[in-house]
Design a protein around this motif. Sequence first.
Motif, mmCIF file in Angstrom:
data_model
loop_
_atom_site.group_PDB
_atom_site.id
_atom_site.type_symbol
_atom_site.label_atom_id
_atom_site.label_comp_id
_atom_site.label_asym_id
_atom_site.label_seq_id
_atom_site.Cartn_x
_atom_site.Cartn_y
_atom_site.Cartn_z
ATOM 1 N N LEU A 1 0.841 -1.158 0.018
ATOM 2 C CA LEU A 1 0.233 0.041 -0.001
ATOM 3 C C LEU A 1 0.772 1.317 -0.007
ATOM 4 O O LEU A 1 0.352 2.116 -0.581
ATOM 5 C CB LEU A 1 -0.988 0.054 1.213
ATOM 6 N N SER A 2 1.863 1.269 0.695
ATOM 7 C CA SER A 2 2.831 2.611 0.919
ATOM 8 C C SER A 2 3.553 2.630 -0.502
ATOM 9 O O SER A 2 3.708 3.762 -0.697
ATOM 10 C CB SER A 2 3.828 2.428 1.900
ATOM 11 N N GLN A 3 3.818 1.455 -1.398
ATOM 12 C CA GLN A 3 4.388 2.001 -2.512
ATOM 13 C C GLN A 3 3.494 2.426 -3.440
ATOM 14 O O GLN A 3 3.686 2.932 -4.474
ATOM 15 C CB GLN A 3 4.953 0.430 -3.061
ATOM 16 N N GLN A 4 2.410 2.109 -3.225
ATOM 17 C CA GLN A 4 1.188 2.448 -4.288
ATOM 18 C C GLN A 4 0.502 3.776 -3.833
ATOM 19 O O GLN A 4 -0.725 4.001 -4.445
ATOM 20 C CB GLN A 4 0.114 1.239 -4.580
ATOM 21 N N SER A 5 0.832 4.583 -2.848
ATOM 22 C CA SER A 5 0.292 5.549 -2.322
ATOM 23 C C SER A 5 -0.100 6.726 -3.406
ATOM 24 O O SER A 5 0.814 7.147 -4.061
ATOM 25 C CB SER A 5 0.697 6.137 -1.054
ATOM 26 N N VAL A 6 -1.327 7.259 -3.447
ATOM 27 C CA VAL A 6 -1.292 8.234 -4.503
ATOM 28 C C VAL A 6 -2.827 9.008 -3.888
ATOM 29 O O VAL A 6 -3.439 8.513 -3.241
ATOM 30 C CB VAL A 6 -1.914 7.588 -5.994
ATOM 31 N N ASP A 7 -2.620 10.645 -4.142
ATOM 32 C CA ASP A 7 -3.827 11.056 -3.777
ATOM 33 C C ASP A 7 -5.007 11.058 -4.695
ATOM 34 O O ASP A 7 -4.934 10.960 -5.852
ATOM 35 C CB ASP A 7 -3.296 12.650 -3.812
ATOM 36 N N THR A 8 -6.013 10.533 -4.000
ATOM 37 C CA THR A 8 -7.375 10.085 -4.686
ATOM 38 C C THR A 8 -8.360 10.857 -4.405
ATOM 39 O O THR A 8 -8.650 11.424 -3.340
ATOM 40 C CB THR A 8 -7.657 8.605 -4.629
ATOM 41 N N GLN A 9 -9.342 11.217 -5.316
ATOM 42 C CA GLN A 9 -10.621 12.057 -4.876
ATOM 43 C C GLN A 9 -11.618 11.155 -4.248
ATOM 44 O O GLN A 9 -12.248 11.729 -3.420
ATOM 45 C CB GLN A 9 -11.145 12.708 -6.143
ATOM 46 N N ALA A 10 -11.774 10.150 -4.636
ATOM 47 C CA ALA A 10 -12.712 9.236 -4.170
ATOM 48 C C ALA A 10 -12.381 7.691 -4.474
ATOM 49 O O ALA A 10 -11.380 7.245 -5.271
ATOM 50 C CB ALA A 10 -14.074 9.200 -4.804
ATOM 51 N N THR A 11 -12.661 6.580 -3.533
ATOM 52 C CA THR A 11 -12.341 5.387 -3.815
ATOM 53 C C THR A 11 -13.664 4.374 -3.988
ATOM 54 O O THR A 11 -14.703 4.674 -3.464
ATOM 55 C CB THR A 11 -11.974 4.805 -2.438
ATOM 56 N N ILE A 12 -13.739 3.941 -5.271
ATOM 57 C CA ILE A 12 -15.027 3.481 -5.690
ATOM 58 C C ILE A 12 -14.760 1.822 -5.671
ATOM 59 O O ILE A 12 -13.896 1.263 -6.355
ATOM 60 C CB ILE A 12 -15.391 3.673 -7.175
ATOM 61 N N ILE A 13 -15.417 0.926 -4.851
ATOM 62 C CA ILE A 13 -15.394 -0.520 -5.065
ATOM 63 C C ILE A 13 -16.341 -1.182 -5.931
ATOM 64 O O ILE A 13 -17.592 -0.986 -5.748
ATOM 65 C CB ILE A 13 -15.553 -1.081 -3.630
ATOM 66 N N ASP B 1 -9.193 10.438 -13.752
ATOM 67 C CA ASP B 1 -10.092 11.566 -13.092
ATOM 68 C C ASP B 1 -9.880 11.754 -11.631
ATOM 69 O O ASP B 1 -10.603 12.389 -11.019
ATOM 70 C CB ASP B 1 -11.754 10.856 -13.328
ATOM 71 N N GLY B 2 -8.730 10.911 -11.027
ATOM 72 C CA GLY B 2 -8.313 11.242 -9.605
ATOM 73 C C GLY B 2 -8.966 10.040 -8.803
ATOM 74 O O GLY B 2 -8.733 10.154 -7.536
ATOM 75 N N ASN B 3 -9.862 9.311 -9.219
ATOM 76 C CA ASN B 3 -10.549 8.271 -8.634
ATOM 77 C C ASN B 3 -9.635 6.957 -8.452
ATOM 78 O O ASN B 3 -8.898 6.600 -9.502
ATOM 79 C CB ASN B 3 -11.774 7.991 -8.848
ATOM 80 N N LEU B 4 -9.861 6.033 -7.451
ATOM 81 C CA LEU B 4 -9.092 5.041 -7.215
ATOM 82 C C LEU B 4 -10.329 4.046 -7.335
ATOM 83 O O LEU B 4 -11.399 3.980 -6.465
ATOM 84 C CB LEU B 4 -8.583 4.737 -5.945
#
Length: 105
Positions: A27-39, A93-96
């Motif tokens: 998770l720390s290697q993939q950290s990115v600022d995201t607007q929202a997290t969609i599952i 679009d900034g979302n994960l």
Amino acid sequence: MKMLSKALLSTVLAFGLLSGSVGAESLSQQSVDTQATIINPIYKMRVGWSKGIGTKGSRVVLVSGHGIVSVNQYGMVTALRAGTATVYNYAADGNLYINYFEIRN
């Protein structure tokens, strides 16, 4: 229906975290600022099938299920053998977008 959805989401998240498939290191290697997290809903596929989840400008990362699925540079997920996998799509679009795959023979 809301209770069923919450229960399913809780179960999926619990199994992913309890199995150790998403470690703090990954998770720390993939950290990115995201607007929202969609599952997204669970994608059910058979061995040999493929599904595109990437879009132009997105970055698709295989988080768990190495050997179960493969992911190419265009975001195409291909089922290799039976099992489960988790794939993140860091979209332009900034979302994960979190994608769970269940692969059957």
